[in-house]
Enzyme design. Sequence first.
Site, PDB file in Angstrom:
ATOM      1  CB  SER A   1      21.787  13.604 -11.365  1.00 12.49           C
ATOM      2  OG  SER A   1      22.037  14.438 -12.486  1.00 12.49           O
TER       3      SER A   1
ATOM      4  CG  ASN B   1      17.872  25.520 -14.308  1.00 12.95           C
ATOM      5  OD1 ASN B   1      18.616  24.592 -13.992  1.00 12.95           O
ATOM      6  ND2 ASN B   1      18.042  26.762 -13.881  1.00 12.95           N
TER       7      ASN B   1
ATOM      8  CB  THR C   1     -18.826  -4.740   7.752  1.00 15.07           C
ATOM      9  OG1 THR C   1     -19.674  -5.409   8.687  1.00 15.07           O
ATOM     10  CG2 THR C   1     -19.611  -4.494   6.469  1.00 15.07           C
ATOM     11  CG  HIS C   2     -16.822  -3.932  11.732  1.00 15.39           C
ATOM     12  ND1 HIS C   2     -16.396  -2.711  12.198  1.00 15.39           N
ATOM     13  CD2 HIS C   2     -18.098  -3.735  11.282  1.00 15.39           C
ATOM     14  CE1 HIS C   2     -17.372  -1.828  12.080  1.00 15.39           C
ATOM     15  NE2 HIS C   2     -18.412  -2.413  11.505  1.00 15.39           N
TER      16      HIS C   2
ATOM     17  CB  SER D   1       8.814 -23.164   3.934  1.00 19.43           C
ATOM     18  OG  SER D   1       9.714 -23.448   4.986  1.00 19.43           O
TER      19      SER D   1
ATOM     20  CE  LYS E   1       4.730 -21.882   5.929  1.00 21.17           C
ATOM     21  NZ  LYS E   1       3.754 -20.996   6.521  1.00 21.17           N
TER      22      LYS E   1
ATOM     23  CG  ASN F   1       4.814 -19.585   2.646  1.00 22.99           C
ATOM     24  OD1 ASN F   1       3.927 -20.033   3.374  1.00 22.99           O
ATOM     25  ND2 ASN F   1       6.095 -19.830   2.835  1.00 22.99           N
TER      26      ASN F   1
ATOM     27  CD  GLU G   1       3.297 -13.233   2.625  1.00 25.50           C
ATOM     28  OE1 GLU G   1       3.046 -13.492   3.808  1.00 25.50           O
ATOM     29  OE2 GLU G   1       4.134 -13.863   1.969  1.00 25.50           O
TER      30      GLU G   1
ATOM     31  CE1 TYR H   1      17.018  21.990 -11.019  1.00 18.16           C
ATOM     32  CE2 TYR H   1      19.012  23.091 -10.285  1.00 18.16           C
ATOM     33  CZ  TYR H   1      18.337  21.932 -10.596  1.00 18.16           C
ATOM     34  OH  TYR H   1      18.957  20.714 -10.498  1.00 18.16           O
TER      35      TYR H   1
ATOM     36  CD  GLN I   1      21.372  16.266  -9.473  1.00 19.98           C
ATOM     37  OE1 GLN I   1      21.658  17.022 -10.388  1.00 19.98           O
ATOM     38  NE2 GLN I   1      22.271  15.753  -8.655  1.00 19.98           N
TER      39      GLN I   1
ATOM     40  CE  LYS J   1      17.049  14.310 -12.312  1.00 16.14           C
ATOM     41  NZ  LYS J   1      16.371  15.581 -11.981  1.00 16.14           N
TER      42      LYS J   1
END
Length: 461
Positions: A24, A111, A156-157, A278, A284, A286, A291, A318, A323, A326
């Site tokens: 690890s 541990n 709304t909606h 773009s 463009k 963006n 996003e 354990y 492990q 993490k």
Amino acid sequence: MANKMWGGRFETKPAEIMEEINASISFDQRFYAEDIRASQAHARMLGACGIVTPEEADAIVAGLDTVREEIEGGRFEFRREYEDIHMAVEARLKDIIGPVAGKLHTGRSRNDQVATDFRLYIRGAIDHLDEQITTLQLALATKAKAHAATIMPGFTHMQVAQPVTFGHHCLAYVEMLDRDRGRFADARARVNESPLGAAALAGTSFPIDRHMTASALGFARPLANSLDSVSSRDFALETLAAAAICATHLSRLSEEIVVWFSAGFKFITLSDRFTTGSSIMPQKRNPDAAELVRAKVGRIAGAFVSLLTVMKGLPLAYSKDMQEDKEAVFLAIDALSLGLAAMTGMIEDMEPVPERMRDAAGQGFSTATDLADWLVLHAQLPFREAHHVTGRIVKHAENLGVDLHEVPLKDMQAVEPRITERIFDVLNVDKSVESRRSFGGTAPQNVKAAAEIWLKKLEAA
Ligand code: ARG
């Protein structure tokens, strides 16, 4: 040659693939500082309790300082054969101070060691996230104050519903983010308990002082049960859950930014700093940052589900499965931290386009509820009937192809004779928002007051 740290009963070294699946160190090196700090607290306690001599404790503490300096100076080799950061640090300590390094592991195990390091790391990460969320709240509250009276449509909606103010909308996110901080604070309180000294699972026969190491590391207390200390990862799950919820809030705000920025809306402008062009379409611009922040919730919620699934059905105490806790947490913390920083920059630079917002706010018969309320107040209609009357007027407006405030008075009176020309007072969006003075409502004076309260609180934080 067998493993130097635990290879006593082994003849040969592990297979290459065993080493690969077992190690690890590639990711747990991230909490080297916590590991060293916890080891130093443990060594001092061993000295104070007479389990090692004061000189031995000093030598271990000083040697660990050297290891830390080597790591921070880029002079440390994270070798996979040592499996993890714990054994890598201890092995290097032995090179530096000799066999006395072997006394460090008295009365503890990896541990309890890993659980301690992980808790210390998460505690620090929560503190950093809390600062970042506060900074984002400040950016939003600042916009809210500047735009306490900037009218926009409330939806709304995703249909225009009633006019609200842009400041009110910004403050809605300030509230959500504050609950996120609350969730992280709750998680932090449970993270902040010390497993150190639980040893492998059963505790130890050495006369250690767990309270001493707990307080040296800033933990509120030692965990009361040694099995629980080394087996539990609900502190990590809880942190991931809080992160996933916070990321969901950022994702919703991002979606709104994308929509507001789109050609059909043009409610806001975004800065050059937080948009991209773009490679083929020269015109463009963006909203990539929005996003990407919108998307981050995917991996953060995924991290929560992944650790939850790892933990599900694991018997005490354990198992090596743990492990895998993490990477999930690191990934989620990194993604949330980056998302918060990007969102803060975007919000600071974002400007509303008040004319566009205002125009849209007046469309879609958004003051129909105001009309119905007027009928209740001034024509004594029960609300249900007022709702029905208003619906008929809306239908008439729709047939005429006009907005509510453009329907001729006589047409309205044909539906409900008690309507007077005072009705036009409430059909305009300014009057509509101004009238929403109920506690928590969108009236500009409410919004301004709320923004000021938030700014004061956040600036003091
Ligand atoms: N690298 C291990 C982990 O991250 C440390 C604990 C190892 N304990 C053990 N009994 N093998 O979980």
